[in-house]
Design an enzyme around this catalytic site. Structure first.
Site, short mmCIF file in Angstrom:
data_model
loop_
_atom_site.label_atom_id
_atom_site.label_comp_id
_atom_site.label_asym_id
_atom_site.label_seq_id
_atom_site.Cartn_x
_atom_site.Cartn_y
_atom_site.Cartn_z
N LYS A 35 41.47 -22.32 -3.25
CA LYS A 35 40.45 -21.28 -3.14
C LYS A 35 39.13 -21.94 -2.76
O LYS A 35 38.64 -22.83 -3.46
CB LYS A 35 40.32 -20.55 -4.48
N ARG B 138 31.74 -9.28 -5.12
CA ARG B 138 30.80 -9.45 -6.25
C ARG B 138 30.05 -8.14 -6.51
O ARG B 138 29.68 -7.87 -7.65
CB ARG B 138 29.88 -10.64 -6.01
N GLU C 70 45.64 -29.67 -4.39
CA GLU C 70 45.55 -28.55 -5.33
C GLU C 70 46.89 -27.83 -5.49
O GLU C 70 47.31 -27.48 -6.59
CB GLU C 70 44.49 -27.54 -4.86
N LYS D 12 43.03 -18.94 -0.12
CA LYS D 12 42.01 -17.89 -0.11
C LYS D 12 40.68 -18.46 0.35
O LYS D 12 40.30 -19.51 -0.17
CB LYS D 12 41.89 -17.33 -1.53
N TYR E 136 42.74 -5.42 0.81
CA TYR E 136 42.18 -4.08 0.55
C TYR E 136 42.69 -3.08 1.58
O TYR E 136 42.42 -1.89 1.47
CB TYR E 136 40.64 -4.15 0.54
C1 PBG Z 1 36.98 -14.77 -9.17
C2 PBG Z 1 37.40 -14.09 -7.92
C3 PBG Z 1 36.65 -13.85 -6.76
C4 PBG Z 1 37.46 -13.17 -5.87
C5 PBG Z 1 38.69 -12.98 -6.49
N1 PBG Z 1 38.65 -13.58 -7.74
C6 PBG Z 1 35.22 -14.12 -6.49
C7 PBG Z 1 34.66 -15.46 -6.55
O1 PBG Z 1 35.35 -16.47 -6.62
O2 PBG Z 1 33.44 -15.52 -6.50
C8 PBG Z 1 37.04 -12.72 -4.50
C9 PBG Z 1 37.92 -11.72 -3.84
C10 PBG Z 1 37.34 -11.07 -2.64
O3 PBG Z 1 36.28 -11.43 -2.11
O4 PBG Z 1 37.97 -10.11 -2.20
N2 PBG Z 1 37.40 -14.08 -10.30
#
Ligand code: PBG
Length: 332
Positions: free
Chosen positions: A198, A208, A237, A252, A317
């Site tokens: 990630k 957010r 990772e 991601k 989404y």
């Molecule tokens: C953290 C988390 C995030 C997303 C999924 N899990 C945000 C971050 O790491 O700041 C982002 C998912 C998205 O942008 O669709 N719990």
């Protein structure tokens, strides 16, 4: 016309039937996982302005949404919680009465095993400072204190009915800590989907908004999420997560990391997921709203590219859009 027999790939592009016949990649509704948000303390679902068509649901509207998605053949959801109150340690993530745990119980009793219930496992939605863990006085995130909390949250989610827990905080050792806590508590059958690779991305902005997170003091997540200059590091990772017991791994975001998806696919045999994140979705919506691109064409192109690169599963989404289209329910 040349008088030698050269390759004529266009023969296989001549008709729609021929193109379907030779297509190397086919996207199905069963490849998709719908990210959904449940918010505490609201009476009606609220559309997220930076994520048009995506909502913060109430427990009730969430239940209706998941039943509807299941009717269209969607096999999995990823649930995020938006609590009414946040605190230093993100205690809502572990509370049996926390919003995600309540919603998981609703969904498991309504749907049983018809839909794979995945729970995002992190604390940033629940912490007052917006970080994915316990913050030390110097502002850094304490890895080992944080994974103890993740282990507790995993047990709370499994107790509430999650089939899969999905740690997204990028703490070292998180998968191992969660696996042993699940096993110790009789949840040997609950699977782990690691958000293994990630990246610290600029594409999480709309998410957010969806979970009401802003990181304190203009901070960022570069101390724990990956640097986008690195690809090999993603393999470190992924292998670490597999060694600790991850059943599935994830990359991601998706589109800017197709090289990473491709390489992980070559190296591992477990199911590979990719998260088509909020910013990737919103860019399509915004450009389409301006008439600059065609929504459906680009949406299909992007999702198919993620699968072509090597992902088995795509969190997106666009799941509802795709399912409506696949079932002939689409408005247009
Ligand atoms: C953290 C988390 C995030 C997303 C999924 N899990 C945000 C971050 O790491 O700041 C982002 C998912 C998205 O942008 O669709 N719990």
């Amino acid at each position: 016309m040349a008088d030698f027999p050269f390759q004529r790939p266009r023969r296989l592009r001549a008709t729609a039937a021929m193109r379907d016949l030779v297509a190397e990649t086919n996207l199905a509704v069963t490849d998709l996982i719908a990210p959904l948000f449940v918010r505490e303390g609201i009476d009606e679902r609220v559309e997220i302005s930076s994520l048009p068509g995506v909502f913060q649901d109430t427990r009730d509207s969430l239940r209706r949404e998941v039943v509807d998605l299941a009717d269209m053949g969607v096999r999995a959801i990823m649930l995020f919680g938006v609590p009414a109150v946040k605190d230093e340690t993100g205690s809502g993530a572990c509370d049996p009465q926390g919003i995600v745990q309540l919603a998981l119980r609703d969904l498991r009793s309504e749907l049983g095993d018809d839909v794979v219930l995945m729970a995002d496992l992190c604390v940033d939605e629940y912490t007052s400072h917006g970080h994915c863990g316990i913050v030390r006085p110097d502002g850094s995130v304490d890895n080992d204190a944080t994974i103890e909390i993740y282990a507790e949250a995993a047990v709370a989610q499994a107790t509430a009915g999650a089939h899969v827990v999905a740690p997204s905080g990028m703490m070292d050792g998180q998968v191992g800590a969660i696996r042993s806590a699940l096993d110790r508590n009789g949840f040997g059958e609950v699977a782990i989907l690691g958000y293994s690779a990630k990246y610290a991305s600029g594409l999480y902005g709309p998410f957010r908004d969806a979970v009401d997170v802003s990181i304190a003091d203009g901070g960022d997540r570069k101390g724990y999420q990956q640097d986008f200059r690195n690809a090999r590091e993603a393999l470190v990772e992924v292998h670490a997560d597999l060694a600790q017991g991850a059943d599935m791994v994830m990359v991601k975001p998706a589109l800017a990391y197709l090289d990473v998806i491709h390489e992980v696919r070559r190296q591992v045999d477990v199911p590979l997921a990719a998260y088509h994140v909020s910013g990737e979705y919103s860019m399509i919506k915004a450009a389409a709203a301006n008439g600059w691109i065609d929504h459906d064409t680009v949406a299909l192109e992007h999702l198919t590219a993620i699968k072509r690169a090597g992902a088995d599963l795509v969190l997106t989404y666009l799941t509802r859009w795709f399912a409506e289209r696949a079932t002939g329910r689409a408005a247009s």
